[in-house]
Design a protein around this motif. Structure first.
Motif, PDB file in Angstrom:
ATOM      1  N   VAL A 191      24.174 -79.924 -54.686  1.00 31.96           N
ATOM      2  CA  VAL A 191      24.175 -81.328 -55.085  1.00 31.96           C
ATOM      3  C   VAL A 191      25.592 -81.854 -55.309  1.00 31.96           C
ATOM      4  CG1 VAL A 191      23.633 -82.819 -57.030  1.00 31.96           C
ATOM      5  CG2 VAL A 191      21.858 -81.434 -56.010  1.00 31.96           C
ATOM      6  N   SER A 193      25.175 -86.430 -60.479  1.00 34.57           N
ATOM      7  CA  SER A 193      25.480 -87.441 -59.462  1.00 34.57           C
ATOM      8  C   SER A 193      26.964 -87.770 -59.490  1.00 34.57           C
ATOM      9  CB  SER A 193      24.681 -88.726 -59.733  1.00 34.57           C
ATOM     10  OG  SER A 193      23.305 -88.439 -59.780  1.00 34.57           O
ATOM     11  N   LEU A 245      18.180 -84.285 -56.518  1.00 36.01           N
ATOM     12  CA  LEU A 245      18.419 -85.090 -57.723  1.00 36.01           C
ATOM     13  C   LEU A 245      17.114 -85.719 -58.211  1.00 36.01           C
ATOM     14  CD1 LEU A 245      21.814 -86.876 -56.892  1.00 36.01           C
ATOM     15  CD2 LEU A 245      21.398 -85.111 -58.624  1.00 36.01           C
ATOM     16  N   ILE A 267      15.002 -83.121 -59.881  1.00 32.71           N
ATOM     17  CA  ILE A 267      15.497 -82.779 -61.231  1.00 32.71           C
ATOM     18  C   ILE A 267      15.045 -83.841 -62.225  1.00 32.71           C
ATOM     19  CG2 ILE A 267      17.599 -82.576 -62.634  1.00 32.71           C
ATOM     20  CD1 ILE A 267      18.937 -81.244 -60.206  1.00 32.71           C
ATOM     21  N   GLN A 268      15.100 -85.107 -61.801  1.00 30.53           N
ATOM     22  CA  GLN A 268      14.660 -86.202 -62.681  1.00 30.53           C
ATOM     23  C   GLN A 268      13.155 -86.099 -62.934  1.00 30.53           C
ATOM     24  OE1 GLN A 268      15.219 -90.142 -61.068  1.00 30.53           O
ATOM     25  NE2 GLN A 268      15.205 -91.095 -63.100  1.00 30.53           N
ATOM     26  N   HIS A 313      20.177 -85.136 -63.880  1.00 31.98           N
ATOM     27  CA  HIS A 313      20.398 -85.705 -62.547  1.00 31.98           C
ATOM     28  C   HIS A 313      21.514 -86.746 -62.563  1.00 31.98           C
ATOM     29  CE1 HIS A 313      17.734 -88.695 -64.396  1.00 31.98           C
ATOM     30  NE2 HIS A 313      18.220 -89.564 -63.531  1.00 31.98           N
TER      31      HIS A 313
END
Lengths: 341, 446
Positions: free
Chosen positions: B197, B152, B129, B132-133, B148
C-alpha cells in the motif's frame, strides 16, 4: 466485586519520586561536611554563628508565613539552606546580633519580598550578606585565626557584643589570604589553602569538604555540575593566563582555593532557582561569574568578589533563559524568526 | 540517532517497567460478558453509522456499523447475539457515545463470520485500503487513528521506510510483546499489505531492549521475501512515540506540526500490522483484541484476547481484584486516562487495563504542590525540547495564545515526562491538555 470508590486522577499515574523537600534536604546534607570542618576550624564561635543564622532564618520564615496566613513552608528545608549558607559566609566572631539582622534580611528581603521559594531571583543568603557587608564593613572584615588553642570551649568575645556597642576583639586576628595578597603582596601557601589553615569566612576554608558535598549532589542529579565546573575552569584559565603574562598576578591554584570561590561556585552559583535552565545557559552563566570573580579580585578595590559575581550572575539568568531556548524538535535552528515549517 | 550503545532519542525518562508479572504469560481467550456495549466511535473521526436495529439477531463478525466517510471505520459484532438497543452510553473518556448494546446467545461460540477475502497478491492499493477500512482497523497502540487514513500516502510524497512499532515503552503493558512472540505469521503477512500500500522499499521492526526474546525470535523467523530487519532500541520512555522512534531509527526529525511522510517514513504498531495480516485474508473485521490486564490490584494478571465492548466490571470480576483497589486506568500509567466508572467498555484502542491499590496511588495523591524551583528536570526530560517549566507558568496565567504562538504548545503530545519528573508536583501535562483544548476551541470559533 463490591462497588469500589474509584479515584479520578489524570495521567501520569507514576512519579519519579523527586520532590522539592527531598532535594532541599539533600543540599543540607551536602553542606554538612563543610559545616563540620567549619566547627572544627573555628570551634564554638562558628557553631554559635551557624546556629543563630539557621534559627533566625527558619523562625522568620515561619513567622512570615503565619503573618501572610499561608501554610508554613519551614518543612521544605529551603530556609535551613539559606540560614546555613548565610552562616557559612560570615566571618567567625561577627557579633550575634548582626548575624541575626542579616538572617532577617536574607529571608525577608532576599526571599519573601521577591515572592518566596522559586521566585527569589537573587540568592537570599548572599542578599543578606551583601547588605550586612555594606552596613557593618569593619566587623564583616575582621577575621579570627583558625585552629585557636581554646576554640572548642570558648567563644570569641566579639560574638557576644551587645547591639550598637563597639565589639572588642580578644582573639588573634589575621588577614584573609586574598586581603594579604592584595594589600601586603603576601601569597599564602597552597597547602594551607587546600587544607583550610587560613582565616576566612566560617565555611569557606574547607575546600575539600565543600567539593565532597558538591560531588554528592551531582551524583544524586540534584546539581548541574556544569555551573561549578565552568566557574572554576574560567577562574583557573583566566588567572593562569594572567600569571603567565605577569607573574605579579597570583597563580591559578591560589585563586581557586583562596576566599569563597569553592563555597560560592559549588553551593551558591548552582542554586537551582537563580541559575539558567538549559545546559548551555549554565555554562555561559558560570563563565560570566568566573570572569567577574577574577576581575573584581584583581582590579577592584575589595579583595574578594565571589558574592557580587554570583549576585550579578543571578541578575543575568532571566536574560540568558530568554535568549537561549532549547531548539524545539523538528524546527530549524532559529525557529521563531523563520516561521516554523 | 546513535551516540553510544543502543539506538535511542535524546531526553526522555525511565519509569519502572512493571512488566514482569505478565511478560511471559501467553495470550488467553476471554469469556463473553452477559451484555456487551460497542461504541460506534472508537476511533478519531466520524462515528460509524449503525446497520442494526433493536431486537435484530447478529452473528459474530457481522458488520453492525458502516464507515461514515473517509475519516471513519466499520464496526463488527464481537459476539453472536441479539441487539438490545442502540443509544448513547458513557465511554471511558466521559463523553456520551452512540453505542450498540448486544446480548450474546447462551453458549455462543468463538466462530467468526467470513467476508470477501482481500488477497495481497491480486488486490490493488485502493482495494487493500478499502478492505482495511471495512475491517474496522485502527491504531491498536492506543491512538485509535484509522489505519487506512494513516496508510494513504498523499499524492506526490514517497515513503521509503515503514517502521513497525514494537517498542511498547509504556510501563505494565505486554500485549505487543506477546503478539510479536505468538503472531509472527500474521505480523509478516500484514507487513506485506502495508509495504504494498505504501510503496516503501523496506521495513524496520523496532523492539525495546527489554524484549530480547521477541527480537531474537522475530529475527529467526524473518521471511526471505520481505525486505525487513529487526532493530533493538534502548529502554526509555517515550521510545515508542512516532517522532522519537523515527529519530532513533532513521535519524530524521519529523517537522514541528508535520507528519512522518514528510521525512519519508511511516510508523505502524505491531499489533495493528498483525491484525491486518490476520483479518484481511478472510474478509473479517476486528471483533476482539489483546489486552494486558494487570496492576498490583489484579489477582489473575495476564494478556487476554477480549471481545471489543466488554465492560471493565466484567473483566475485573473475572480476573479478581483486591479490596483496596483505588484507581483503574486504560492503557499505560504514563498516558492512560483513569476511568470514572467500571461500566465503560474496552475499545479497539485499549492496550491495557491497569488497576492499582491505595499504596501505589499514594505517590500521586499525597504529592503536595510546590512553586516551580527551576530545577530544569522537565527541560531535560521533554523529548520534544519544549520548556515545560515556562509553559506551566504561562498556563497558570491562562496565556494560552502565547503558549501556542511562542512556545510550541501544540507540538506537545502529552507523554507525561514533565509531570513524571517534576519535584514540585505541578500537574504540567494536565495544564497543557487544558491549554491545547482552549487553543483548539478558540481556533474553531474564529
Amino acid at each position: 466485586m463490591s462497588r469500589p470508590v474509584l479515584e479520578i486522577r489524570t495521567s501520569p499515574h507514576v512519579r519519579s519520586g523527586a520532590s522539592v523537600d527531598r532535594i532541599m534536604l539533600n543540599v543540607v546534607l551536602a553542606l554538612l561536611p563543610a559545616t563540620g570542618f567549619a566547627v572544627y576550624a573555628f570551634g564554638l564561635t562558628a557553631l554559635c554563628t551557624l546556629s543563630v543564622a539557621v534559627i533566625t532564618c527558619v523562625a522568620f520564615e515561619h513567622l512570615l508565613c503565619k503573618l501572610s496566613r499561608k501554610p508554613t513552608t519551614v518543612g521544605d528545608w529551603s530556609a535551613v539552606i539559606t540560614g546555613l549558607l548565610y552562616g557559612l559566609t560570615l566571618p567567625p566572631g561577627l557579633p550575634m546580633w548582626m548575624v541575626c539582622v542579616g538572617g532577617l534580611i536574607a529571608i525577608g528581603v532576599g526571599k519573601h519580598l521577591f515572592g518566596g521559594l522559586g521566585f527569589n531571583t537573587f540568592n537570599p543568603a548572599l542578599v543578606g550578606r551583601a547588605i550586612l557587608q555594606a552596613t557593618f564593613p569593619v566587623p564583616m572584615t575582621t577575621w579570627v585565626e583558625p585552629m585557636g588553642a581554646d576554640r572548642l570551649h570558648t567563644v570569641v568575645t566579639s560574638s557576644l557584643a551587645l547591639p550598637f556597642s563597639r565589639p572588642e576583639v580578644d582573639a588573634v586576628t589575621s588577614a584573609t589570604p586574598l586581603a594579604a595578597w592584595k594589600f601586603d603582596q603576601e601569597l599564602a601557601a597552597t597547602s594551607d589553602l587546600v587544607m583550610g589553615y587560613t582565616s576566612g569566612s566560617v565555611g569557606e576554608t574547607g575546600a575539600l569538604f565543600i567539593l565532597a558535598g558538591g560531588l554528592w549532589l551531582v551524583a544524586r542529579n540534584m546539581m548541574n555540575w556544569r555551573i561549578p565546573v565552568s566557574v572554576l575552569a574560567t577562574v583557573a584559565a583566566l588567572a593562569g593566563l594572567l600569571h603567565l603574562v605577569d607573574p605579579a598576578y597570583p597563580p591559578a591554584t591560589f585563586m581557586l582555593f583562596a576566599g569563597g570561590l569553592m563555597l560560592g561556585a559549588t553551593f551558591m552559583a548552582s542554586d537551582m532557582v537563580g541559575s539558567p535552565m538549559t545546559h548551555g545557559g549554565c555554562v555561559i552563566y558560570g563563565v560570566l561569574i568566573g570572569a567577574l570573580v577574577v576581575v573584581i579580585r584583581l582590579w577592584a578595590g575589595m579583595p574578594e568578589g565571589v558574592m557580587y559575581a554570583i549576585l550579578l550572575g543571578n541578575a543575568t539568568t532571566p536574560h540568558i533563559d530568554g535568549w537561549l531556548r532549547p531548539r524545539v524538535f523538528g524546527t530549524r535552528r532559529r525557529a521563531g524568526e523563520e516561521g516554523d515549517a | 540517532m546513535r551516540l553510544f550503545g543502543r539506538k535511542s532519542f535524546p531526553h526522555g525518562v525511565h519509569p519502572p517497567e512493571s512488566k514482569d508479572a505478565t511478560r511471559a504469560l501467553p495470550i488467553r481467550q476471554f469469556a463473553f460478558a452477559p451484555l456487551l456495549v460497542v461504541p460506534l466511535s472508537q476511533h478519531l473521526g466520524k462515528p460509524a453509522v449503525p446497520l442494526v436495529d433493536e431486537g435484530q439477531e447478529v452473528v459474530r463478525g457481522q458488520p453492525i456499523g458502516r464507515p461514515d466517510g473517509f475519516m471513519s471505520v466499520a464496526m463488527h459484532a464481537p459476539v453472536s447475539g441479539t441487539i438490545r438497543s442502540v443509544h448513547p452510553a458513557p465511554s471511558a473518556s466521559g463523553h456520551m457515545v452512540p453505542s450498540v448494546f448486544l446480548e450474546p446467545f447462551p453458549g455462543s461460540t468463538q466462530e467468526v463470520a467470513e467476508g470477501t477475502p482481500c488477497d495481497v497478491e491480486t488486490a490493488t492499493r485502493e482495494e487493500i485500503l478499502a478492505a482495511i477500512q471495512e475491517a474496522g482497523i485502527v491504531g491498536l497502540g492506543g491512538a485509535a487513528f484509522p489505519t487506512h487514513v494513516k496508510l494513504s500516502v498523499p499524492e506526490g510524497h514517497h515513503v521509503d521506510t515503514v517502521i513497525v512499532n514494537g517498542v511498547e515503552c509504556e510501563p505494565y503493558l505486554t500485549t505487543d510483546h506477546r503478539v510479536m512472540l505468538e503472531q509472527q505469521d500474521d505480523l509478516f503477512h500484514g507487513l506485506r499489505y502495508v509495504l504494498k500500500v505504501t510503496g516503501a522499499e523496506r521495513a524496520i521492526i523496532g523492539v525495546e531492549a527489554n524484549k530480547p526474546d521477541a527480537a531474537e525470535s522475530l529475527r529467526a523467523a524473518l521471511p526471505s521475501d520481505l525486505p525487513v530487519t529487526v532493530e533493538v532500541l534502548e529502554v526509555k520512555y517515550p521510545q515508542g512515540a512516532e517522532k522519537m522512534l523515527i529519530d532513533a531509527l532513521l535519524g530524521r526529525q519529523v517537522p514541528s506540526g508535520g507528519l512522518p511522510f514528510e521525512v519519508h517514513a511511516l510508523c505502524i504498531n505491531v499489533a495493528t500490522t498483525a491484525e491486518i495480516g490476520r483479518l484481511l485474508p478472510h474478509g473479517r473485521g476486528i471483533q476482539e483484541r489483546v489486552i494486558t490486564i494487570t496492576g498490583p490490584a489484579v489477582k489473575d494478571k495476564g494478556n487476554y484476547r477480549i471481545p471489543i465492548g466488554t465492560p471493565l466490571r466484567f473483566i475485573l470480576d473475572t480476573v479478581g481484584v483486591s479490596d483496596d483497589l483505588s484507581r483503574v486506568f486504560m492503557g499505560g500509567p504514563m498516558m492512560g486516562p483513569a476511568v470514572a466508572s467500571l461500566d465503560v467498555p474496552v475499545l479497539k484502542g485499549t492496550s491495557g487495563v491497569v488497576a492499582i491499590t491505595t499504596a501505589e496511588s499514594r505517590s500521586t495523591t499525597e504529592a503536595r504542590e510546590y512553586p516551580c524551583i527551576r530545577c530544569a528536570y522537565c527541560v531535560d526530560a521533554c523529548p520534544l525540547f519544549l520548556d515545560p517549566s515556562r509553559l506551566g507558568l504561562l498556563a497558570k496565567n491562562r496565556e494560552y495564545d502565547r503558549m501556542a504562538a511562542e512556545h510550541h504548545l501544540m507540538d506537545c503530545f502529552e507523554c507525561g515526562c514533565c509531570s513524571f519528573v517534576c519535584p514540585s508536583h505541578i500537574p504540567l501535562v494536565q495544564l497543557f491538555r487544558v491549554a491545547k483544548r482552549a487553543v483548539r476551541k478558540a481556533k474553531a470559533a474564529s
